[in-house]
Scaffold this motif. Structure first.
Motif, PDB file in Angstrom:
ATOM      1  N   MET A 174       0.742  -1.382   0.289  1.00 28.92           N
ATOM      2  CA  MET A 174       0.043  -0.239   0.053  1.00 28.92           C
ATOM      3  C   MET A 174       1.080   1.183  -0.302  1.00 28.92           C
ATOM      4  O   MET A 174       0.336   1.891  -0.394  1.00 28.92           O
ATOM      5  N   ASP A 175       1.825   1.625   0.924  1.00 31.71           N
ATOM      6  CA  ASP A 175       2.712   2.150   0.809  1.00 31.71           C
ATOM      7  C   ASP A 175       3.001   2.872  -0.357  1.00 31.71           C
ATOM      8  O   ASP A 175       3.229   3.666  -0.507  1.00 31.71           O
ATOM      9  N   SER A 176       3.688   1.818  -1.225  1.00 26.28           N
ATOM     10  CA  SER A 176       3.880   1.689  -2.705  1.00 26.28           C
ATOM     11  C   SER A 176       3.491   2.454  -3.703  1.00 26.28           C
ATOM     12  O   SER A 176       4.141   3.150  -4.153  1.00 26.28           O
ATOM     13  N   GLN A 177       2.217   2.277  -4.063  1.00 26.18           N
ATOM     14  CA  GLN A 177       0.963   2.300  -4.137  1.00 26.18           C
ATOM     15  C   GLN A 177       0.474   4.246  -3.497  1.00 26.18           C
ATOM     16  O   GLN A 177       0.389   5.145  -4.572  1.00 26.18           O
ATOM     17  N   THR A 178       0.857   4.694  -2.626  1.00 21.63           N
ATOM     18  CA  THR A 178       1.254   5.758  -2.220  1.00 21.63           C
ATOM     19  C   THR A 178       2.088   6.448  -2.800  1.00 21.63           C
ATOM     20  O   THR A 178       1.398   7.899  -2.872  1.00 21.63           O
ATOM     21  N   ALA A 179       2.979   6.081  -2.953  1.00 21.38           N
ATOM     22  CA  ALA A 179       4.632   6.831  -3.725  1.00 21.38           C
ATOM     23  C   ALA A 179       3.990   7.168  -5.543  1.00 21.38           C
ATOM     24  O   ALA A 179       4.353   8.062  -5.718  1.00 21.38           O
ATOM     25  N   MET A 180       3.363   6.316  -5.786  1.00 14.62           N
ATOM     26  CA  MET A 180       2.901   6.108  -7.261  1.00 14.62           C
ATOM     27  C   MET A 180       2.212   6.976  -6.956  1.00 14.62           C
ATOM     28  O   MET A 180       2.288   7.906  -7.506  1.00 14.62           O
ATOM     29  N   ASP A 181       1.294   7.924  -5.860  1.00 15.01           N
ATOM     30  CA  ASP A 181      -0.616   8.460  -6.186  1.00 15.01           C
ATOM     31  C   ASP A 181       0.421   9.949  -5.768  1.00 15.01           C
ATOM     32  O   ASP A 181      -0.175  10.741  -6.184  1.00 15.01           O
ATOM     33  N   PHE A 182       1.272   9.664  -5.691  1.00 14.37           N
ATOM     34  CA  PHE A 182       1.712  11.161  -4.819  1.00 14.37           C
ATOM     35  C   PHE A 182       2.234  11.577  -6.300  1.00 14.37           C
ATOM     36  O   PHE A 182       2.358  13.316  -6.462  1.00 14.37           O
ATOM     37  N   LEU A 183       2.831  10.675  -7.376  1.00 11.61           N
ATOM     38  CA  LEU A 183       4.032  11.208  -8.623  1.00 11.61           C
ATOM     39  C   LEU A 183       3.122  11.552  -9.348  1.00 11.61           C
ATOM     40  O   LEU A 183       3.376  12.899  -9.709  1.00 11.61           O
ATOM     41  N   LEU A 184       1.977  11.288  -9.538  1.00  9.70           N
ATOM     42  CA  LEU A 184       0.500  10.987 -10.958  1.00  9.70           C
ATOM     43  C   LEU A 184       0.370  12.409 -10.392  1.00  9.70           C
ATOM     44  O   LEU A 184      -0.304  12.969 -11.414  1.00  9.70           O
ATOM     45  N   LYS A 185      -0.171  13.026  -9.090  1.00  6.06           N
ATOM     46  CA  LYS A 185      -0.563  13.934  -8.463  1.00  6.06           C
ATOM     47  C   LYS A 185       0.387  15.424  -9.374  1.00  6.06           C
ATOM     48  O   LYS A 185      -0.311  16.652  -8.692  1.00  6.06           O
ATOM     49  N   ARG A 186       1.808  15.665  -9.008  1.00  6.26           N
ATOM     50  CA  ARG A 186       2.169  15.979  -9.054  1.00  6.26           C
ATOM     51  C   ARG A 186       2.287  17.225 -10.789  1.00  6.26           C
ATOM     52  O   ARG A 186       3.216  15.925 -11.808  1.00  6.26           O
ATOM     53  N   PRO A 187       2.109  17.894 -11.075  1.00 10.82           N
ATOM     54  CA  PRO A 187       2.135  18.510 -12.431  1.00 10.82           C
ATOM     55  C   PRO A 187       3.729  18.196 -12.963  1.00 10.82           C
ATOM     56  O   PRO A 187       3.275  18.387 -14.464  1.00 10.82           O
ATOM     57  N   GLU A 188       4.493  18.770 -12.200  1.00 15.08           N
ATOM     58  CA  GLU A 188       6.153  18.747 -12.883  1.00 15.08           C
ATOM     59  C   GLU A 188       6.731  17.447 -13.115  1.00 15.08           C
ATOM     60  O   GLU A 188       7.833  17.286 -13.933  1.00 15.08           O
ATOM     61  N   ILE A 189       5.790  16.061 -12.777  1.00  8.63           N
ATOM     62  CA  ILE A 189       6.314  14.936 -13.091  1.00  8.63           C
ATOM     63  C   ILE A 189       6.084  14.625 -14.536  1.00  8.63           C
ATOM     64  O   ILE A 189       5.493  14.677 -14.221  1.00  8.63           O
ATOM     65  N   ASN A 190       6.988  14.052 -14.817  1.00  8.75           N
ATOM     66  CA  ASN A 190       6.546  13.470 -16.192  1.00  8.75           C
ATOM     67  C   ASN A 190       6.162  12.172 -16.168  1.00  8.75           C
ATOM     68  O   ASN A 190       7.437  11.017 -15.936  1.00  8.75           O
ATOM     69  N   LYS A 191       5.161  12.068 -16.648  1.00  9.96           N
ATOM     70  CA  LYS A 191       4.615  10.633 -15.663  1.00  9.96           C
ATOM     71  C   LYS A 191       5.060   9.554 -17.016  1.00  9.96           C
ATOM     72  O   LYS A 191       5.098   7.536 -16.446  1.00  9.96           O
ATOM     73  N   SER A 192       6.269   9.523 -17.839  1.00  9.11           N
ATOM     74  CA  SER A 192       6.451   8.911 -18.585  1.00  9.11           C
ATOM     75  C   SER A 192       7.463   8.156 -18.723  1.00  9.11           C
ATOM     76  O   SER A 192       8.141   7.076 -18.807  1.00  9.11           O
TER      77      SER A 192
END
Length: 351
Positions: A174-192
């Motif tokens: 669950m913590d690993s998925q929380t980390a991904m959710d955090f990144l996916l909400k950051r507009p400056e992070i390239n999701k690819s």
């Protein structure tokens, strides 16, 4: 360079020290539990007879074995004070953001993001091993930031460092998925351009994340370092007890079966193996490499690399940087092809 007799003796002594510390810690914890449990069994025997007392004893022994697995696996208090003091990237002159994020079950976990100044930089999620906290890995994070050009997201599992809760396999997932959710909400992070890294126990967390369809589509690569095939297999190796390989799975509280997941992971994968690892046999990394379904995989043996210090060896960062460049160039080519295809479709439609 071939290993000398002294190397093997030193390796064996280190293993004995590790096992001795684990056994001593478990014995101390069990002493507190067993005195009460034995008193309960004696009282049942006195009032209800031997059969019921024997049944209770069997259940109690199974319960002790089942719950002891956490004590053997998770070491958030090693080194001492690891739950009280977590060093931050400022001590190595790195910019950072410290975040406390609620996981899916409400447990608040600690994460540190070390961002690059350069826009569109690739991001690596760092899943560490079974002891200490993210502050103990700052020099390694510095290398990934400076030598490889990554944004670095360091994830502190529940029950470790400043994170709330207690360690558990499902909780770590669950913590690993929380980390991904955090990144996916950051507009400056390239999701690819998200890469997942797992060392030792972190390898088990990383491989699980790669098998989750929603998250895996945003992950362009996986890096595994000195990790094991499964808890069952590594337990048999550490304790020199082959019969542990045949223990029914329902008796195992923690599994971390990376070997069963590799056939479902098709992202480019880098396997970094310290050939002097005295805790996890390098052959386990070979087994994971062989079972990987990725068509783009690399195996990098690091001469002299031990379980915890492979990242300090020559060639380590060069291997990661080279691999990530290949992957990111491939991602860029794919994105360009998709853009061209979309443009052509639009042109034909307009005609």
């Amino acid at each position: 360079m071939p290993r000398t007799k002294r190397d093997y003796v030193g390796s064996g002594f280190s293993t004995i020290q590790i096992v001795s510390r684990i056994v001593l810690a478990v014995m101390l914890e069990f002493w507190k539990i067993c005195t009460s449990a034995l008193l309960m069994v004696l009282l049942i025997f006195w009032f209800q007879g031997g059969f019921l007392a024997s049944l209770v004893l069997v259940v109690a022994v199974f319960g002790i074995f089942y719950n002891a697995q956490d004590l053997l696996l998770y070491h958030p208090n090693q080194p001492p004070q690891s739950r009280l003091y977590v060093e931050l990237p400022s001590i190595v002159n790195l910019p950072y953001e410290n975040h406390f994020i609620k996981s899916q079950d409400g447990t608040v976990i600690n994460m540190v993001l070390i961002p690059q100044k350069k826009a569109d930089s690739p991001t690596i999620i760092f899943f560490h091993g079974n002891a200490g906290n993210i502050g103990n890995r700052l020099l390694n994070a510095y290398g990934l930031y400076a030598a490889c050009g990554f944004n670095v997201l360091m994830v502190e599992y529940r029950g470790y460092g400043k994170s709330q809760g207690s360690p558990s396999e499902h909780g770590f997932y669950m913590d690993s998925q929380t980390a991904m959710d955090f990144l996916l909400k950051r507009p400056e992070i390239n999701k690819s351009r998200i890469i997942v890294f797992g060392r030792s126990l972190g390898g088990g967390v990383a491989t699980h994340l790669l098998t989750q369809p929603y998250y895996s589509r945003f992950i362009c690569a996986l890096i595994l370092e000195n990790t094991f095939t499964s808890i069952q297999n590594i337990g048999a190796v550490i304790f020199k007890m082959d019969f542990l390989k045949y223990v029914p799975s329902f008796m195992l509280k923690n599994k971390f079966c990376s070997n069963k997941r590799m056939s479902n992971i098709r992202q480019p994968t880098l396997f970094i193996s310290g050939l002097s690892d005295n805790l996890i046999p390098p052959k386990m990394m070979q087994e994971l490499f062989q079972s990987s379904a990725s068509s783009f995989k690399r195996f990098v043996p690091i001469q002299g690399g031990n379980h915890n210090d492979t990242w300090t060896c020559p060639g380590y960062y060069e291997a990661i940087a080279s691999f990530s460049r290949e992957v990111l160039n491939q991602v860029k080519s794919q994105n360009t092809s998709e853009d061209v295809h979309l443009t052509l479709e639009t042109s034909v439609h307009n005609v």
